[in-house]
Design a protein around this motif. Structure first.
Motif: not given
Ligand code: HEM
Length: 533
Positions: A227-228, A248-252, A257-258
């Motif tokens: 992803s990065s 961050d919230w959406l990713q989690r 969120q590895a």
């Protein structure tokens, strides 16, 4: 007097004129900006889209073969190429000392920000590897640099031996019977991770014991890198998508969120270590155990103690240091092990020559069972040539290492780059520069390291970018090379290994170079058998 209809028509036509005017102005400003962007580095050749957008190179990364695309691009446009509006890459190792200086003032680019783990409460975690801030880098590196010097490397050998013994036992019980075919590459990766776990926390992750990716840690690192990797090319997109509370919230909630998984693991290990050290202080007799007994202290004990003894060091530093070990020092070593073993198996005459060298040295030193001491194999010329060739052919981190040109600009390979330009070399491309490494640079040939004397060998070593170079050169390279040399000598001396189908070996460039498909059969060899018999 105007009717209501006339007023509406008048308003509409005026609104249209204003909208059209604003639109034209925006287009004009946009075109001007594009022109200025293009103009700044117009003297550097490159594919047209690269002059105006970074999305082009981000797309290259999504193909997972950016190293090959960059090679083609250099083939077409030359040794210095523009691959982004503000980004330039080089292929000739002569540029290394100019771009990767030993001094400060030529910092890492925003590329590295995308590799920082993010926590909504504490923000992005800076580590030695990924901080572009030169003062922060100095603060983080100085306290621990001495742990990684060549003189300190033998102190870690006992722990590597411990894991080698386990690897041998697991290979013997699982794969010797019935000529079983298995994916040797995964076992080399398990080995590399379990060694780093032992060196860092005095604890194996359990990969070798179970033969599995326990807790999906390897998968988590792969997810993080996948992803990065494209975002490294457009850092603001990383900020928008991941490095803020909403992103961050959406990713989690909708993705993984590895980096948090890795941080969670590291945080838990640090908590346990602090508790063990506190308990050991209370009971002096357990002190030796907490410090690793006769094996010496593990890295985390050093890190926690360094921080406890120096109030200048921030409390989060042990997390940053440990994160570097896990991220920078495990997959990388496993990847080089796989490359070297794959090529030795694919070119059996080189394996045979290596076996003869190892057997002779072990016979004469008497240090061979079950694995030779590092002192015995450290300077063996052919082993060293094979390891250097592995390091050259398949660098584990494989996108250009970006730096920002300092005030006053700089001339690289005869082209002037103004202040603020991002410049870097891809280790894959630089390591295969034909003018330096020879016309057969695409192929595995360890002999290239031996045929023209020591000075030539040193020049080749300095022409590789696998470990980076200059001020930000890899801190753990001596430890990594020790692990690789120990592992290769152990495998070659003890096993007759056959690759099943070299064509099945595949690679994927997601900044980390992932590999799979190293299928093999193994037999135990008697000390006198040769690999070809
Ligand atoms: C043997 C395989 C390894 C390879 C190929 C490798 C490669 C690299 C590269 C390419 C860089 C940064 C270059 C840049 O961005 O310019 C780096 C930095 C670093 N590596 Fe390694 N590495 C290896 C093993 C290790 C090990 C075993 C450790 C730790 C035990 C380690 C710790 C670090 C650290 C702390 C840095 C940051 C150095 C700094 O910025 O000053 N590496 N490594």
């Amino acid at each position: 007097m105007m009717s209501a209809q006339d007023v509406a028509a008048w308003t509409w036509s005026h609104a249209s004129v204003v909208t059209l005017g604003l639109f034209s102005l925006a287009c004009l400003l946009g075109a001007l900006q594009l022109f200025r962007t293009w103009r700044r580095l117009r003297h550097i050749p490159g594919p047209f889209p690269a002059c105006i957008t970074n999305f082009h190179r981000a797309y290259w990364v999504t193909t997972k073969r950016a190293h090959l695309i960059l090679q083609d691009v250099h083939e077409k446009y030359g040794e210095i190429v523009r691959i982004g509006p503000n980004t330039v890459v080089f292929s000739n190792p002569e540029a290394i000392p100019t771009v990767y200086t030993a001094r400060t003032g030529f910092p890492k680019s925003e590329f590295y920000l995308t590799l920082q783990a993010y926590n909504p409460n504490s923000g992005a975690l800076q580590a030695i590897f990924n901080t572009p801030d030169e003062d922060m880098h100095k603060r983080l590196k100085s306290p621990i640099a001495s742990l990684f010097t060549p003189n300190n490397v033998p102190a870690y050998e006992g722990r590597v031996d411990e894991v080698l013994a386990l690897l041998g036992a697991r290979l013997d019980e699982q794969f010797l019977q019935h000529d079983r075919i298995f994916e040797l590459g995964s076992w080399l990766q398990f080995f590399a991770f379990d060694v780093m776990g032992t060196l860092t926390f005095s604890k194996r992750y359990g990969f070798l014991e179970t033969g599995k990716d326990v807790g999906r840690m390897l998968g988590t690192i792969k997810d993080f890198m996948r992803s990065s990797a494209p975002l490294t090319q457009i850092a603001w997109l990383d900020w928008l998508l991941r490095k803020n509370r909403v992103g961050d919230w959406l990713q989690r909630h909708f993705f993984t969120q590895a980096s948090m998984g890795i941080l969670g693991f590291v945080g838990k290990a640090i908590g346990e270590k602090r508790a063990a050290l506190a308990a050991a202080e209370k009971a002096a007799d357990t002190n030796a155990a907490a410090h690793g007994g006769k094996l010496g202290k593990d890295f985390l004990t050093h890190y926690v103690e360094l921080q406890q003894n120096d109030p200048q060091i921030p409390p989060w530093a042990p997390t940053a240091w440990t994160f570097s070990n896990v991220i920078a020092g495990s997959d990388s070593v496993g990847s080089l092990m796989r490359t070297t073993v794959f090529n030795l198996l694919a070119y059996p005459h080189t394996l045979e020559r290596l076996y003869e060298e190892l057997r002779d040295s072990v016979d004469s030193s008497g240090s061979g069972s079950p694995f030779p001491a590092y002192a015995t194999v450290r300077n063996l010329p052919y082993l060293d040539a094979c390891v250097q060739e592995g390091i050259r052919m398949h660098p584990p981190f494989c996108l250009p290492f970006e730096r920002v040109v300092p005030r006053g600009g700089v001339t690289v390979l005869g082209k002037f780059l103004p202040e603020g330009t991002v410049v870097g070399g891809s280790p894959y491309v630089v390591n295969r520069h034909r003018g330096t490494f020879g016309d057969d640079a695409e192929f595995w040939r360890p002999e290239r390291w031996l045929e023209k004397g020591d000075e030539h060998k040193r020049k080749l070593e300095q022409s590789m970018l696998t470990f980076g170079s200059g001020r930000r050169v890899c801190l753990g390279r001596h430890v990594g090379i020790m692990e690789i040399k120990k592992l290769i000598s152990f495998l070659v001396l003890n096993y007759d290994i056959r690759i099943v189908d070299p064509e099945k070996f595949e690679v994927e460039n997601s900044w980390f170079f992932f590999q799979k498909g190293l299928y093999a059969r193994i037999r135990k060899r008697s000390q006198t058998a040769s690999p070809s018999t």
